[in-house]
Design an enzyme around this catalytic site. Structure first.
Site, PDB file in Angstrom:
ATOM      1  N   TRP A 538       0.809  -1.216   0.000  1.00 23.35           N
ATOM      2  CA  TRP A 538       0.000   0.000   0.000  1.00 23.35           C
ATOM      3  C   TRP A 538       0.848   1.275   0.000  1.00 23.35           C
ATOM      4  CZ3 TRP A 538      -0.354  -4.249   3.137  1.00 23.35           C
ATOM      5  CH2 TRP A 538      -1.444  -5.107   2.902  1.00 23.35           C
ATOM      6  N   ASP A 539       2.171   1.161  -0.193  1.00 24.43           N
ATOM      7  CA  ASP A 539       3.066   2.305  -0.064  1.00 24.43           C
ATOM      8  C   ASP A 539       2.973   2.888   1.343  1.00 24.43           C
ATOM      9  OD1 ASP A 539       4.968   4.162  -0.752  1.00 24.43           O
ATOM     10  OD2 ASP A 539       3.581   5.524  -1.738  1.00 24.43           O
ATOM     11  N   TYR A 540       2.820   2.004   2.331  1.00 25.95           N
ATOM     12  CA  TYR A 540       2.802   2.417   3.735  1.00 25.95           C
ATOM     13  C   TYR A 540       4.219   2.381   4.300  1.00 25.95           C
ATOM     14  CZ  TYR A 540      -2.342   2.207   4.220  1.00 25.95           C
ATOM     15  OH  TYR A 540      -3.696   2.435   4.126  1.00 25.95           O
ATOM     16  N   LYS A 566       1.959   6.018   8.201  1.00 26.66           N
ATOM     17  CA  LYS A 566       0.954   6.469   7.247  1.00 26.66           C
ATOM     18  C   LYS A 566      -0.432   5.908   7.578  1.00 26.66           C
ATOM     19  CE  LYS A 566       3.751   7.315   3.095  1.00 26.66           C
ATOM     20  NZ  LYS A 566       3.970   6.927   1.684  1.00 26.66           N
TER      21      LYS A 566
END
Length: 867
Positions: A538-540, A566
């Site tokens: 999730w691009d976390y 995030k």
């Protein structure tokens, strides 16, 4: 008039009903189908000039108000989206000309009677219209009363106050940093963003005035600039000087009291760079020892001003035609001589004035992959650093050399004997990016001391000649923190590109991806790590600097680390061991990743969390009922199973989005009380995987191929899917989720309790009209706290800097900025004894805030300062 109005109502009703059928087939609310049908019938009745149209419309409005109240309660903005169009249409129907249009027989005179004047008698149709208008008027007044009642409700806020512990012991400020100075991005290496100054208080902060403003002259929009060209700097303050860097990499020194420029250094970065970001969040500073300072004062000759051009040396390159980096630049000479040249980079010591030695140093990371050492006195390049080059070449031993695709956007960590450097890589461009290696260099010579590569984590000795670091390993683009007493540097890690598909990640990559990692300062080896997301899709990545603070827990003072994420967690860990101080539980996560991938069965959740509630259809929003309906349809068409819904070819709602609840600005903490001032943001994104037919075709470049050397982001060349990622927006460009989208919140870190939480910011700079509605807007950039009990924040996406009471969160003061203030403020003492608050206002490219180049300092008038 009635017929024209009827046609409009009929068309609106038919459109609403048709979309309502679509929503119903997706499993959504039946309201829009019913409302559309009633609106269409109202239109037909109006075309027939039937007074019953008013009664039917009154019933529609009354039912809609009841339904809206059932869905969202007394919450103004969701109510407004449901009722605004219907309310305006209702007002139109009760206006006088509609009464005349609906009356078939206008009032006629009664026959004359002897001795009496003529009388006007209303027709039956006119009387029916009057009764219908009265009924509709009552419903309109009831709807207005409902709206007014909602103005006095704040269902999303938390009211309260932070409470000081009875036995809280005072912590002295760091002796290495005088109270009136700011020596690192977070003031110290602990990343607290806390000033021990107390001149500005809740009682006098409303009297802050602009003391001076400096314009750097560095504006975005130059050829080769990426979209995300941003002014995110937090300046340093040492002595009576401020030091800052600009997006295009100039370093500027200012007089801290007057704002006058003292010197400027231009690193002459290489051109044609493959940049995703162009920014500089700050510089780093290493103070001279007493002995070094004495030697420097006695022996160093005066140097010319750093802004003056330097005479060319034989064989030296220029900014336009730089010399190859074959000269030693920071590792032992055997390695340097045997390692091939990486790329033609400018050499700082060949371009401008130099200082023979620099007991004190400023370190500037550049967009072409260097770290330059400068003399704080005059901006001269330190000739004793980097074996005569004045810089470190970060491309040494780096795989997949592509100028601009890798550099350090954040300030380096400085310790007594080391600088520690991470870097950003291109997000989702390909599977052949650079390494995310973390490197430590000798602070005096620039020689490499150790390197930690998360793709090869057990070997931290400098690489031998001819070897490169692991391609595509997780990187650290944000700011690290350091505790020299414990001998550890704390590194926030990203994940391996591509972010949304992880089918080929190695065991080592999986272990350290999206973690905070504690590295031994002496060896670079891992002391502990804590993973904030398992198998991140999730691009976390961990975006914020770890904040170090000592907390009184259970009667003991514990060295803690607070890691914002995030996804909204605040993980509070023992920084000696990485063990949670506030409980962390593993929660089941949605399953079903894309082909060739998998999802983690559980994800960690902290007891202290700003995780938003899961979205539901009733949370969809828009400016009107029509775009809200479009958002409801989109909500049901996309995949959404709550937080950690995997990306999909169908398209998945990612909430919180990769913009993050928290981003690089992090949080501010008060070390005296154990409080945190936070700025949570809530924006949903849509992540859609797009199958790639090959490794070259552009699949998700909406605006066509990128210009010049700029990269094709989100294409994921080499992976089976490209990724289309956008905010979840309505057709008119508003977030599909209802506001508020941004808050300020106060937290007691000892107990994990949120004491207060308030909407922050207006839509003045986000809407077509400058409407100062306090809806709570997103923000990016960090807050700052002071010992005077006042916090400052300028990152909200309206152009203001604001001050808040730390205990209650009440806004105390604001000032209009000339551009977006997406940077973290800082505070210091000037030579005049006043406490200054400083903020950079230059805008943020990817959020679309107004660009600029201003650095602003505020202070109290001399006669209002606290003693």
């Amino acid at each position: 008039m009635a017929r024209i109005t009827g046609v409009v109502f009929l068309l609106l009703g038919l459109a609403l009903a048709a979309a309502g059928v679509w929503l119903l087939t997706l499993g959504g609310s039946a309201y829009y189908l019913i409302a559309g049908a009633l609106l269409a019938v109202t239109g037909i009745l109006l075309m027939r000039r039937a007074p019953s149209a008013l009664w039917l419309y009154a019933a529609l409005l009354l039912g809609s108000a009841a339904w809206a109240l059932w869905e969202v309660g007394l919450d103004w903005w969701p109510l407004a989206a449901r009722l605004d169009v219907l309310f305006v249409l209702g007002l139109w129907l009760v206006l006088p000309w509609m009464r005349r249009a609906l009356s078939r027989d206008i009032a006629r005179p009664r026959p004359l009677e002897r001795g009496l004047r003529p009388k006007i008698v209303a027709s039956p149709a006119s009387a029916a219209v009057g009764r219908g208008r009265a009924a509709l008027g009552l419903v309109l007044m009831a709807s207005a009363a409902l709206a007014v009642a909602s103005w006095f409700r704040t269902p999303h806020e938390v009211d309260g106050e932070l409470q000081a512990a009875a036995a809280a012991a005072a912590r002295p400020p760091s002796p290495a940093v005088p109270p009136g100075e700011w020596h690192a991005y977070g003031r110290t290496g602990e990343g607290q963003r806390y000033s021990p100054l107390s001149q500005i208080t809740p009682a006098n902060v409303d009297q802050l005035k602009l003391a001076w403003e400096f314009n750097t002259g560095d504006l975005r929009g130059r050829p080769g600039d990426p979209e995300e060209t941003t002014f995110e700097v937090t300046p340093l303050k040492i002595g009576n000087r401020l030091f800052l860097c600009t997006p295009h990499q100039s370093v500027i020194a200012l007089d801290a009291t007057s704002g006058k420029q003292l010197w400027r250094f231009d690193p002459q970065i290489a051109g044609d760079l493959a940049l995703q970001h162009l920014t500089c969040r700050g510089l780093s500073y290493h103070a001279a020892s007493v002995a070094e300072s004495a030697i420097e004062t006695a022996a160093q000759p005066a140097t010319e001003a750093a802004t003056a051009p330097a005479p060319a040396r034989p064989g030296a390159g220029t900014a336009a035609n730089p010399a190859p980096m074959n000269a030693p630049t920071g590792e032992n000479s055997k390695q340097e001589d045997s390692h091939p040249a990486t790329q033609p980079l400018p050499v700082a010591a060949r371009q401008g004035p130099t200082a023979p030695s620099c007991p004190a140093k400023l370190f500037m990371p550049t967009a072409d992959g260097r770290v330059i050492a400068l003399n704080p006195e005059n901006g001269a390049v330190c000739a004793d650093f980097g074996r005569g080059s004045g810089q470190i070449d970060l491309w040494r031993h780096m795989p997949n050399v592509r100028p601009g695709a890798y550099y350090s956007t954040s300030p380096v960590v400085v310790t007594e004997r080391l600088i520690i450097v991470g870097g950003t890589v291109l997000d989702n461009a390909s599977t052949k990016e650079q390494s995310g290696v973390i490197r430590a260099f000798d602070i005096q010579t620039g020689d490499l001391v150790w390197n930690w590569d998360s793709g090869n984590p057990d070997n931290t000795a400098p690489l031998p000649p001819g070897r490169t670091y692991t391609p595509n390993s997780p990187n650290s683009w944000s700011i690290s923190s350091v505790d020299e007493a414990l001998g550890m540097v704390y590194v926030p890690m990203g994940n391996q590109p591509p972010d949304q598909w992880g089918g080929k990640r190695s065991e080592a990559v999986e272990r350290y991806s999206s973690s905070v990692v504690a590295l031994d300062l002496t060896t670079g080896r891992v002391r502990w790590h804590f993973q904030t997301v398992h198998h991140d899709l999730w691009d976390y990545d961990v975006p914020s600097q770890p904040t170090l603070i000592d907390l009184d827990i259970g009667g003991q003072r514990v060295p803690a680390l607070v890691q914002p994420t995030k996804q909204g967690e605040l993980f509070v860990l023992d920084r000696r061991t990485g063990q949670p101080l506030l409980p962390v539980t593993e929660r089941p996560a949605p399953q079903g990743a894309a082909e060739g991938d998998h999802t983690a069965p559980t994800q960690p959740k902290s007891a202290l969390s700003f995780e938003p509630p899961p979205l539901a259809e009733r949370d969809m929003w828009g400016a009107t009922m029509f775009d809200q309906l479009a958002c409801r349809i989109a909500f049901h068409r996309l995949r959404y199973e709550g937080r950690f819904t995997p990306p999909s070819e169908q398209g998945s709602i990612i909430y919180p989005g990769n913009f993050g609840v928290f981003n690089w600005g992090g949080i501010a903490v008060d070390p005296q009380h154990g409080w945190a001032f936070t700025t949570p943001t809530y924006l949903a994104f849509v992540s859609r995987l797009v199958r790639r037919p090959d490794d070259t075709t552009l699949m998700v470049q909406d605006g066509g191929p990128p210009k010049g050397s700029l990269p094709a982001l989100n294409e994921n060349f080499g992976a089976p899917f490209a990724a289309s990622m956008k905010p979840f927006m309505s057709p008119v460009g508003l977030p599909c989720q209802a506001p508020p989208w941004g808050y300020v919140a106060g937290v007691d870190l000892r107990s994990g309790q949120v004491a207060w939480k308030h909407r922050n910011g207006t839509v003045r700079d986000l809407s077509p009209l400058p409407l100062p509605f306090r809806m709570g807007v997103p923000g990016i950039g960090g807050p700052m706290m002071t010992a005077g009990g006042v916090a400052f924040y300028s990152g909200a996406l309206d152009n203001y800097v604001r001050a808040y009471d730390v205990r209650s969160g009440r806004q105390l003061w604001e000032d209009r900025l000339p551009a977006g203030g997406q940077a973290t403020p800082m505070s210091y003492t000037g030579e005049d004894g006043r406490q200054y608050v400083l903020v950079a206002a230059g805008g943020h490219g990817s959020t679309g805030t107004k660009p600029g180049d201003a650095v602003r300092a505020y202070a109290l008038p001399a006669d209002t300062r606290a003693p």
